[in-house]
Design a protein around this motif. Structure first.
Motif, mmCIF file in Angstrom:
data_model
loop_
_atom_site.group_PDB
_atom_site.id
_atom_site.type_symbol
_atom_site.label_atom_id
_atom_site.label_comp_id
_atom_site.label_asym_id
_atom_site.label_seq_id
_atom_site.Cartn_x
_atom_site.Cartn_y
_atom_site.Cartn_z
ATOM 1 N N LEU A 241 -17.402 15.407 7.254
ATOM 2 C CA LEU A 241 -15.929 15.391 7.257
ATOM 3 C C LEU A 241 -15.328 14.858 8.552
ATOM 4 C CD1 LEU A 241 -15.301 18.867 5.588
ATOM 5 C CD2 LEU A 241 -15.196 16.625 4.492
ATOM 6 N N ASP A 242 -16.147 14.377 9.485
ATOM 7 C CA ASP A 242 -15.610 13.927 10.774
ATOM 8 C C ASP A 242 -14.535 12.863 10.610
ATOM 9 O OD1 ASP A 242 -17.304 15.654 12.037
ATOM 10 O OD2 ASP A 242 -18.549 14.121 12.990
ATOM 11 N N ALA A 243 -14.772 11.883 9.742
ATOM 12 C CA ALA A 243 -13.809 10.793 9.582
ATOM 13 C C ALA A 243 -12.476 11.306 9.043
ATOM 14 C CB ALA A 243 -14.377 9.720 8.649
ATOM 15 N N TYR A 244 -12.523 12.268 8.131
ATOM 16 C CA TYR A 244 -11.288 12.806 7.556
ATOM 17 C C TYR A 244 -10.472 13.552 8.615
ATOM 18 C CZ TYR A 244 -13.829 11.809 3.253
ATOM 19 O OH TYR A 244 -14.557 11.184 2.265
ATOM 20 N N ARG A 245 -11.168 14.253 9.484
ATOM 21 C CA ARG A 245 -10.445 14.969 10.549
ATOM 22 C C ARG A 245 -9.704 14.003 11.466
ATOM 23 N NH1 ARG A 245 -15.551 17.713 10.690
ATOM 24 N NH2 ARG A 245 -15.376 19.740 9.625
ATOM 25 N N ALA A 246 -10.249 12.802 11.624
ATOM 26 C CA ALA A 246 -9.593 11.817 12.475
ATOM 27 C C ALA A 246 -8.488 11.075 11.741
ATOM 28 C CB ALA A 246 -10.633 10.815 12.995
ATOM 29 N N LEU A 247 -8.775 10.624 10.524
ATOM 30 C CA LEU A 247 -7.827 9.705 9.879
ATOM 31 C C LEU A 247 -6.682 10.412 9.173
ATOM 32 C CD1 LEU A 247 -7.984 9.165 6.479
ATOM 33 C CD2 LEU A 247 -10.269 8.433 7.122
ATOM 34 N N ILE A 248 -6.885 11.624 8.663
ATOM 35 C CA ILE A 248 -5.812 12.264 7.902
ATOM 36 C C ILE A 248 -4.588 12.552 8.774
ATOM 37 C CG2 ILE A 248 -5.173 14.401 6.693
ATOM 38 C CD1 ILE A 248 -7.923 14.307 5.335
ATOM 39 N N PRO A 249 -4.720 13.130 9.981
ATOM 40 C CA PRO A 249 -3.516 13.312 10.809
ATOM 41 C C PRO A 249 -2.859 11.988 11.192
ATOM 42 C CG PRO A 249 -5.298 14.702 11.591
ATOM 43 C CD PRO A 249 -5.903 13.759 10.598
ATOM 44 N N GLN A 250 -3.679 10.958 11.475
ATOM 45 C CA GLN A 250 -3.111 9.642 11.787
ATOM 46 C C GLN A 250 -2.311 9.116 10.597
ATOM 47 O OE1 GLN A 250 -6.285 7.018 12.942
ATOM 48 N NE2 GLN A 250 -6.572 7.960 14.939
ATOM 49 N N ALA A 251 -2.897 9.203 9.418
ATOM 50 C CA ALA A 251 -2.230 8.689 8.221
ATOM 51 C C ALA A 251 -0.945 9.452 7.927
ATOM 52 C CB ALA A 251 -3.174 8.771 7.032
ATOM 53 N N ALA A 252 -0.982 10.776 8.109
ATOM 54 C CA ALA A 252 0.213 11.584 7.827
ATOM 55 C C ALA A 252 1.393 11.135 8.684
ATOM 56 C CB ALA A 252 -0.095 13.061 8.072
ATOM 57 N N GLY A 253 1.118 10.723 9.923
ATOM 58 C CA GLY A 253 2.185 10.259 10.796
ATOM 59 C C GLY A 253 2.683 8.864 10.485
ATOM 60 N N LEU A 254 1.949 8.117 9.665
ATOM 61 C CA LEU A 254 2.310 6.738 9.346
ATOM 62 C C LEU A 254 2.936 6.580 7.970
ATOM 63 C CD1 LEU A 254 -0.937 5.021 10.672
ATOM 64 C CD2 LEU A 254 1.359 4.745 11.648
ATOM 65 N N LEU A 255 2.869 7.628 7.142
ATOM 66 C CA LEU A 255 3.402 7.516 5.794
ATOM 67 C C LEU A 255 4.921 7.588 5.781
ATOM 68 C CD1 LEU A 255 0.932 9.806 3.813
ATOM 69 C CD2 LEU A 255 1.212 7.331 3.525
ATOM 70 N N ALA A 256 5.517 6.775 4.925
ATOM 71 C CA ALA A 256 6.948 6.875 4.658
ATOM 72 C C ALA A 256 7.214 8.149 3.863
ATOM 73 C CB ALA A 256 7.409 5.658 3.863
ATOM 74 N N PRO A 257 8.446 8.661 3.860
ATOM 75 C CA PRO A 257 8.755 9.795 2.998
ATOM 76 C C PRO A 257 8.328 9.498 1.552
ATOM 77 C CG PRO A 257 10.587 9.362 4.467
ATOM 78 C CD PRO A 257 9.617 8.236 4.658
ATOM 79 N N ARG A 258 7.639 10.430 0.944
ATOM 80 C CA ARG A 258 7.069 10.312 -0.410
ATOM 81 C C ARG A 258 5.853 9.387 -0.451
ATOM 82 N NH1 ARG A 258 10.650 12.606 -4.117
ATOM 83 N NH2 ARG A 258 12.784 12.832 -3.374
ATOM 84 N N GLY A 259 5.430 8.876 0.703
ATOM 85 C CA GLY A 259 4.238 8.037 0.736
ATOM 86 C C GLY A 259 2.980 8.843 0.465
ATOM 87 N N ARG A 260 1.925 8.149 0.062
ATOM 88 C CA ARG A 260 0.704 8.825 -0.362
ATOM 89 C C ARG A 260 -0.503 8.366 0.448
ATOM 90 N NH1 ARG A 260 3.470 7.698 -5.248
ATOM 91 N NH2 ARG A 260 3.848 9.544 -6.526
ATOM 92 N N LEU A 261 -1.407 9.310 0.674
ATOM 93 C CA LEU A 261 -2.729 9.040 1.215
ATOM 94 C C LEU A 261 -3.738 9.330 0.111
ATOM 95 C CD1 LEU A 261 -4.857 8.558 3.472
ATOM 96 C CD2 LEU A 261 -4.645 11.005 4.013
ATOM 97 N N ILE A 262 -4.624 8.367 -0.155
ATOM 98 C CA ILE A 262 -5.674 8.555 -1.163
ATOM 99 C C ILE A 262 -6.997 8.172 -0.527
ATOM 100 C CG2 ILE A 262 -6.531 7.909 -3.447
ATOM 101 C CD1 ILE A 262 -3.650 7.185 -4.205
#
Length: 306
Positions: A241-262
């Motif tokens: 899960l190392d990659a998820y711990r790094a990329l998920i917080p980064q992605a959350a800060g880059l998403l537009a309102p209602r944007g999705r991470l998959i």
């Protein structure tokens, strides 16, 4: 993505295909591959004979009775040697079809696998349900490799544009080449960085197939994966899960309102990944989407509206 380990015997390739009919050469190669315990022997032999002779399936049937010439024999013998050494067919040919797109491969990229198409399917299911007409969707593909996910989405969403990131310059060169060859260069850009570190702005959709194999499990992977896929694209750390711990917080800060991470997930990882998304402020979108084997493979989280 993970396949069972297999032990290979690697016979010497000494017999020449020269003078054999195309059909006899195909049968002979099939027998060699079966003797090496390669499950897909018949399919692999057909593909490799076709590639060595420059023939598609129809051409192989039409040319079944003609003899193999010396140049074709030399090429086919090289293909046979490499396949018997457990090199994947896609590596031998240098390309792999993904979502109907022929993608060039390199030593720096994974071989795109059908499991990853589940991420594309979920992205399209969720995105198309709410997109207004002619909306110019902005996509980021984190750890893009060959560009497979990004280019598949761009092929389905003509108004979309996207960026792929990768820490490997060689992988990015492969992705750029694929984008250019498929005509997506005007809508696709590629940036070298660690996950999403160099990105800014609001994205409607962020996708990723990060490394998620537990470090201790790498040695037990099939030879096709362990010996030929880049280790950095496989190794997800002690728990995967190392990659998820790094990329998920980064992605959350880059998403537009209602944007999705998959993201793509390994076996048994969808629950922990959903927990990481929730901790980063993303709402569970729906149950993870299973692949054809029934494994929860694509996990989605959504940013709340402002």
């Amino acid at each position: 993505m993970v396949v069972a380990p297999r032990q290979y015997r690697v016979p010497r390739v000494t017999d020449s295909f020269t003078g054999q009919t195309v059909d006899t050469a195909r049968r002979a190669l099939t027998a060699r591959l079966k003797a090496a315990a390669i499950d897909s022997a018949e399919l692999d032999a057909r593909i490799l004979v076709g590639a060595a002779l420059g023939l598609d399936l129809t051409g192989l049937i039409a040319a079944a009775a003609r003899p193999v010439n010396p140049d074709e024999s030399m090429c086919l013998e090289d293909f046979a040697r490499r396949r018997l050494a457990a090199e994947p067919v896609a590596r031998i040919l240098g390309f792999k079809e993904f979502w109907g797109l022929p993608l060039q491969l390199s030593a720096a990229t994974l071989v795109p696998r059908p499991d990853t198409e589940t991420v594309v399917e979920l992205a399209l299911e969720l995105g198309r349900a709410e997109l207004p007409p002619l909306h110019r969707l902005r996509i980021a593909d984190i750890g893009t490799g060959s560009g497979a996910i990004l280019l598949a989405l761009l092929s389905e969403l003509p108004e979309a544009c996207g960026v792929g990131t990768d820490i490997s310059l060689a992988a990015l060169q492969t992705a750029r080449s694929n984008a250019a060859r498929l005509g997506f260069t005007p809508r696709a850009a590629f940036i070298a960085c660690d996950y999403a570190a160099a990105l800014s702005g609001d994205f409607d959709l962020i996708v990723s197939n990060p490394p998620y194999i537990r470090s201790a499990d790498i040695a037990g992977l099939a030879s096709e994966v362990r010996e030929y896929d880049p280790p950095a694209a496989l190794d997800g750390g002690a728990d995967g899960l190392d990659a998820y711990r790094a990329l998920i917080p980064q992605a959350a800060g880059l998403l537009a309102p209602r944007g999705r991470l998959i993201v793509e997930a390994g076996l048994g990882q969808s629950g922990p990944i959903q927990g990481l998304m929730t901790a980063a402020g993303l709402m569970p979108e729906r149950p993870p989407k299973a692949d054809l084997a029934g494994v929860p493979r694509a996990v989605a989280g959504r940013k709340a509206p402002r």
